[in-house]
Write an enzyme that holds these catalytic residues in place. Structure first.
Site, PDB file in Angstrom:
ATOM      1  N   GLY A  46      49.254  37.127  30.857  1.00 37.44           N
ATOM      2  CA  GLY A  46      49.040  36.031  31.796  1.00 37.44           C
ATOM      3  C   GLY A  46      48.178  34.961  31.165  1.00 37.44           C
ATOM      4  O   GLY A  46      47.513  35.210  30.149  1.00 37.44           O
ATOM      5  N   GLN A  51      42.077  28.196  31.207  1.00 35.86           N
ATOM      6  CA  GLN A  51      41.799  28.750  29.876  1.00 35.86           C
ATOM      7  C   GLN A  51      42.190  27.804  28.748  1.00 35.86           C
ATOM      8  O   GLN A  51      41.747  27.969  27.617  1.00 35.86           O
ATOM      9  CB  GLN A  51      42.534  30.082  29.690  1.00 35.86           C
ATOM     10  CG  GLN A  51      42.011  31.187  30.585  1.00 35.86           C
ATOM     11  CD  GLN A  51      42.815  32.449  30.426  1.00 35.86           C
ATOM     12  OE1 GLN A  51      43.866  32.593  31.059  1.00 35.86           O
ATOM     13  NE2 GLN A  51      42.374  33.357  29.575  1.00 35.86           N
ATOM     14  N   CYS A  92      40.837  39.976  28.504  1.00 35.12           N
ATOM     15  CA  CYS A  92      41.063  38.548  28.770  1.00 35.12           C
ATOM     16  C   CYS A  92      41.158  37.810  27.449  1.00 35.12           C
ATOM     17  O   CYS A  92      40.353  38.041  26.544  1.00 35.12           O
ATOM     18  CB  CYS A  92      39.903  37.985  29.588  1.00 35.12           C
ATOM     19  SG  CYS A  92      40.086  36.236  29.999  1.00 35.12           S
ATOM     20  N   LEU A  93      42.118  36.916  27.350  1.00 29.05           N
ATOM     21  CA  LEU A  93      42.290  36.136  26.115  1.00 29.05           C
ATOM     22  C   LEU A  93      41.080  35.243  25.847  1.00 29.05           C
ATOM     23  O   LEU A  93      40.853  34.847  24.704  1.00 29.05           O
ATOM     24  CB  LEU A  93      43.567  35.285  26.203  1.00 29.05           C
ATOM     25  CG  LEU A  93      44.871  36.095  26.277  1.00 29.05           C
ATOM     26  CD1 LEU A  93      46.056  35.171  26.534  1.00 29.05           C
ATOM     27  CD2 LEU A  93      45.087  36.896  24.996  1.00 29.05           C
ATOM     28  N   HIS A 134      43.369  38.360  38.531  1.00 27.66           N
ATOM     29  CA  HIS A 134      42.589  37.948  37.340  1.00 27.66           C
ATOM     30  C   HIS A 134      42.817  36.453  37.059  1.00 27.66           C
ATOM     31  O   HIS A 134      41.868  35.707  36.803  1.00 27.66           O
ATOM     32  CB  HIS A 134      43.017  38.836  36.161  1.00 27.66           C
ATOM     33  CG  HIS A 134      42.444  38.482  34.836  1.00 27.66           C
ATOM     34  ND1 HIS A 134      41.590  39.312  34.138  1.00 27.66           N
ATOM     35  CD2 HIS A 134      42.614  37.394  34.033  1.00 27.66           C
ATOM     36  CE1 HIS A 134      41.249  38.740  32.990  1.00 27.66           C
ATOM     37  NE2 HIS A 134      41.868  37.576  32.906  1.00 27.66           N
ATOM     38  N   GLU A 135      44.078  36.017  37.125  1.00 26.02           N
ATOM     39  CA  GLU A 135      44.401  34.599  36.844  1.00 26.02           C
ATOM     40  C   GLU A 135      43.850  33.686  37.938  1.00 26.02           C
ATOM     41  O   GLU A 135      43.363  32.589  37.649  1.00 26.02           O
ATOM     42  CB  GLU A 135      45.911  34.386  36.710  1.00 26.02           C
ATOM     43  CG  GLU A 135      46.614  35.229  35.662  1.00 26.02           C
ATOM     44  CD  GLU A 135      45.949  35.246  34.313  1.00 26.02           C
ATOM     45  OE1 GLU A 135      45.181  34.322  33.988  1.00 26.02           O
ATOM     46  OE2 GLU A 135      46.178  36.213  33.560  1.00 26.02           O
ATOM     47  N   HIS A 138      40.353  32.916  37.372  1.00 26.42           N
ATOM     48  CA  HIS A 138      40.167  31.839  36.382  1.00 26.42           C
ATOM     49  C   HIS A 138      40.222  30.468  37.061  1.00 26.42           C
ATOM     50  O   HIS A 138      39.431  29.578  36.740  1.00 26.42           O
ATOM     51  CB  HIS A 138      41.256  31.890  35.307  1.00 26.42           C
ATOM     52  CG  HIS A 138      40.994  32.865  34.193  1.00 26.42           C
ATOM     53  ND1 HIS A 138      39.884  32.789  33.377  1.00 26.42           N
ATOM     54  CD2 HIS A 138      41.718  33.906  33.734  1.00 26.42           C
ATOM     55  CE1 HIS A 138      39.935  33.760  32.469  1.00 26.42           C
ATOM     56  NE2 HIS A 138      41.045  34.470  32.667  1.00 26.42           N
TER      57      HIS A 138
END
Ligand code: GNR
Ligand code: NI
Length: 174
Positions: A46, A51, A92-93, A134-135, A138
């Site tokens: 995702g 981000q 997480c990226l 999670h997204e 963000h």
């Protein structure tokens, strides 16, 4: 298409609150395509626009094994979540190399718009439910490490800041 730069924790821009998307044009389609390419390249399941330093309510997700089930969520809202909770070892990226348990509702119902501005609803469980939540965090400026204890979070912050300094040193030597 282009691969976009992913902000790394503790970059303060990760804590900006995203605004709703109001214009559904070619520029938005290009951003969706670039975010998908960036997510697949990373690789991740995702990616939220926050981000890549775009503070608009836009998320791409692909939890398939085959990386061919792209889902786009614009202006997403959680319209129901289960009382049942599940713990998942999240990554997480924007927090590379760090994984830790986060507890969230096991199932959610989401309402969102697709890339054409068409509304849809989706009932998610498993990794998809984790990923959507999670997204959406963000988009609210929240990174998963904020669910961890201050001690863990500060260790993670210090580790990533050290890595960042090493990366910058290497880049300066070239
Ligand atoms: O690639 C990702 N994997 C992942 C694993 C467990 C829980 C959440 C995620 S999302 C993450 C990509 C990312 O950082 N999205 O914001
Ligand atoms: Ni993330």
């Amino acid at each position: 298409m282009s691969i976009l730069n992913i902000l790394r924790y503790p970059d303060p821009r990760l804590h900006k609150v995203a605004k709703p998307v109001t214009v559904f044009d070619e520029k938005l389609k290009k951003l969706v395509a670039d975010m998908a390419e960036t997510m697949y390249d990373a690789p991740g399941v995702g990616l939220a626009a926050s981000q890549v330093d775009v503070h608009e309510q836009l998320v791409v997700i692909d939890v398939s094994e085959t990386n061919d089930q792209l889902q786009v969520f614009i202006n997403p809202e959680i319209i129901w979540s289960s009382d049942e909770r599940k713990v998942y070892d999240e990554g997480c990226l924007s927090v590379p190399g760090i994984y830790d348990d986060v507890e969230r509702p096991a199932e959610v119902k989401v309402r969102a718009l697709d890339a054409d501005g068409k509304p849809f609803e989706l009932h998610a469980d498993g990794l998809l439910a984790v990923c959507i939540q999670h997204e959406m965090d963000h988009l609210k400026g929240k990174v998963f490490v904020e669910y961890l204890s201050p001690l863990k979070r500060n260790r993670i912050k210090a580790k990533l800041q050290k890595e960042e300094r090493e990366m910058n040193k290497k880049a300066a030597r070239r």
